[in-house]
Scaffold this active site. Structure first.
Site, PDB file in Angstrom:
ATOM      1  N   TYR A 141       0.809  -1.222   0.000  1.00 48.32           N
ATOM      2  CA  TYR A 141       0.000   0.000   0.000  1.00 48.32           C
ATOM      3  C   TYR A 141       0.845   1.275   0.000  1.00 48.32           C
ATOM      4  CZ  TYR A 141      -3.865  -3.159   1.172  1.00 48.32           C
ATOM      5  OH  TYR A 141      -4.790  -4.176   1.167  1.00 48.32           O
ATOM      6  N   LYS A 191       3.398 -15.734   2.725  1.00 51.27           N
ATOM      7  CA  LYS A 191       3.281 -16.508   1.477  1.00 51.27           C
ATOM      8  C   LYS A 191       4.712 -16.879   1.081  1.00 51.27           C
ATOM      9  CE  LYS A 191       0.806 -17.962  -2.076  1.00 51.27           C
ATOM     10  NZ  LYS A 191      -0.118 -19.090  -1.957  1.00 51.27           N
ATOM     11  N   ASP A 223      -3.127 -18.396   2.254  1.00 51.40           N
ATOM     12  CA  ASP A 223      -4.317 -19.059   1.694  1.00 51.40           C
ATOM     13  C   ASP A 223      -4.886 -20.067   2.685  1.00 51.40           C
ATOM     14  OD1 ASP A 223      -1.827 -20.084   1.151  1.00 51.40           O
ATOM     15  OD2 ASP A 223      -2.237 -20.651  -0.924  1.00 51.40           O
ATOM     16  N   ASP A 247      -5.112  -6.890   6.005  1.00 54.16           N
ATOM     17  CA  ASP A 247      -6.312  -6.168   5.591  1.00 54.16           C
ATOM     18  C   ASP A 247      -7.404  -7.177   5.228  1.00 54.16           C
ATOM     19  OD1 ASP A 247      -8.071  -4.278   4.699  1.00 54.16           O
ATOM     20  OD2 ASP A 247      -6.918  -3.689   2.930  1.00 54.16           O
ATOM     21  N   ASP A 251     -10.742  -8.498   7.713  1.00 55.64           N
ATOM     22  CA  ASP A 251     -12.122  -8.299   7.278  1.00 55.64           C
ATOM     23  C   ASP A 251     -12.873  -9.628   7.245  1.00 55.64           C
ATOM     24  OD1 ASP A 251     -11.958  -5.602   7.114  1.00 55.64           O
ATOM     25  OD2 ASP A 251     -12.683  -5.450   5.047  1.00 55.64           O
TER      26      ASP A 251
END
Ligand code: NAD
Length: 369
Positions: A141, A191, A223, A247, A251
């Site tokens: 970001y 990851k 994942d 993020d 959520d």
């Protein structure tokens, strides 16, 4: 205790729920004999309208001279077609960067009285209680370069995932310190089978773990983590991860226990005032209707008392008041599922009564002990 709190209500229901949280902080101050000074500032869409910037200099200066910041939410359809620099969300990214808010903490707790609001079966979600620690100022970001470009004569795009090692180390250390006060388990999500940044993250987590022998570290690919949150959320204690993975996972986790309107967050600063806000947005669909659930904002205020002022008893009293009101069956529209709902203001009033009522009960118990 005397403290100054910067209050940035923002847009939409941000103004309604923040008013509720300030009322509860005033009640807590009254009950426990503290003096909180509240000073208001603008951020997001209202700041663009009033000052031509989503984070005006005055707001930033106000935050910097305060002991903590309480934020509502920003955004709304009115500003959706603004150019990127004039979007309300830019105000959030900017305040995170300027206040050096490197860690976002999202506690996910199951309330027995709200079991019907979870999309998971009660036996899967019952007892789940974990904390997501998301890195907030690095990664995709913020990395540069970021933007549209041309590569080999073809239209293309680049975003950059960049971290300094110290940025990884400080957030992973925080996760271990938080785990020491909980169930002593850290799940580090990455990851590492694909990304070099994740391999460095994993290596750093191992180095930090060597300094915290009383805490167990496990690694999980992102994942798999997304799947495990649904399959077996009870396995988690503290989950730590980089910005974008955090993020998305936070959520996902937020819907496990019911409404978005229930979940608080804390953004911890490396040195300055920390910032507390509900995880939900400005909810334009219900803004101005006195319908929003103020609990996420009230629990954010409780987190402010605990994390910025060290007022654990006061924070617990607010959390207990929320629990009591839910057990008594009070629900805002998001949780009422067809039965009679209370308004935002009525919910705040019930929580305030429960908070101040605890004092009366403890005085009565004191008289008999
Ligand atoms: P949202 O969280 O505002 O709303 C999603 C849904 O949840 C809506 O149906 C809303 O009514 C409901 N909801 C949210 N909070 C609630 C509460 N306290 N009580 C009852 N119901 C609640 O997300 P969105 O609709 O995707 O975004 C709306 C605006 O908010 C957008 O402009 C978005 O950019 C912004 N946003 C801001 C933040 C923030 O300020 N931190 C976070 C997310 C979205």
């Amino acid at each position: 205790m005397k403290k100054k709190i910067a209050v940035l209500p923002g847009d939409g229901i941000g103004t309604e729920v923040t008013k509720g949280a300030v009322d509860i902080l005033k009640a807590a101050a009254e009950r426990f004999g503290h003096e909180f000074e509240f000073e208001y500032g603008q951020i997001g869409g209202c700041a663009i309208d009033a000052c031509g910037s989503p984070l005006p200099d005055e707001t930033l200066a106000l935050c910097k001279r305060s002991d903590a910041v309480l934020l509502g939410a920003v955004g709304g359809p009115k500003w959706d077609s603004n150019p990127p620099e004039m979007r309300p969300e830019k105000g959030l990214l900017a305040i995170r960067k300027h206040l050096n808010l490197f860690a976002n903490l999202r506690p996910i707790s199951f309330y027995a009285s709200l079991s019907e609001a979870s999309p998971l079966r009660t036996e899967i979600i019952e007892g789940a209680d974990f904390l997501i620690v998301r890195e907030l100022t690095g990664g995709l970001y913020f990395g540069k370069p970021s933007g549209r470009t041309v590569i080999d004569g073809e239209e293309a795009v680049v975003d950059t995932l960049q971290y300094h090692k110290y940025e990884m180390k400080r957030i992973i250390e925080l996760a271990f310190q938080l785990a020491q006060k909980r169930k002593r388990k850290v799940t580090s999500v990455d990851k590492a089978n694909v990304l070099e940044s994740s391999r460095m993250w994993r290596e750093t987590a191992e180095e930090v773990a060597a300094e915290y022998k009383d805490v167990t570290l496990e690694h999980m690919l992102v994942d798999n983590a997304a799947m495990q949150l649904i399959r077996n959320p009870k396995q988690f204690d503290v989950v730590v991860t980089e910005n974008m993975f955090g993020d998305i996972l936070s959520d996902e986790a937020s819907v496990l226990t019911g409404s978005l309107g229930m979940l608080p967050s804390a953004s911890i600063s490396a040195g300055g005032p920390s910032l507390y806000e509900p995880i939900h947005g400005s909810a334009p669909d219900i803004a101005g209707q006195n319908k929003a659930n103020p609990i996420a904002s009230i629990l954010s205020a409780a987190s402010l008392l605990r994390n910025s002022f060290g007022l654990n008893e006061e924070a617990e009293a607010v959390e207990l008041a929320v629990e009591k009101v839910l057990e008594e069956g009070f629900r805002t529209a998001d949780l009422a599922s067809g039965s009679k709902a209370v308004t935002t203001e009525e919910m705040v009033e019930e929580i305030k009564t429960a908070l101040l009522g605890q004092e009366a009960i403890s005085q009565i118990m004191g008289a008999y002990s």
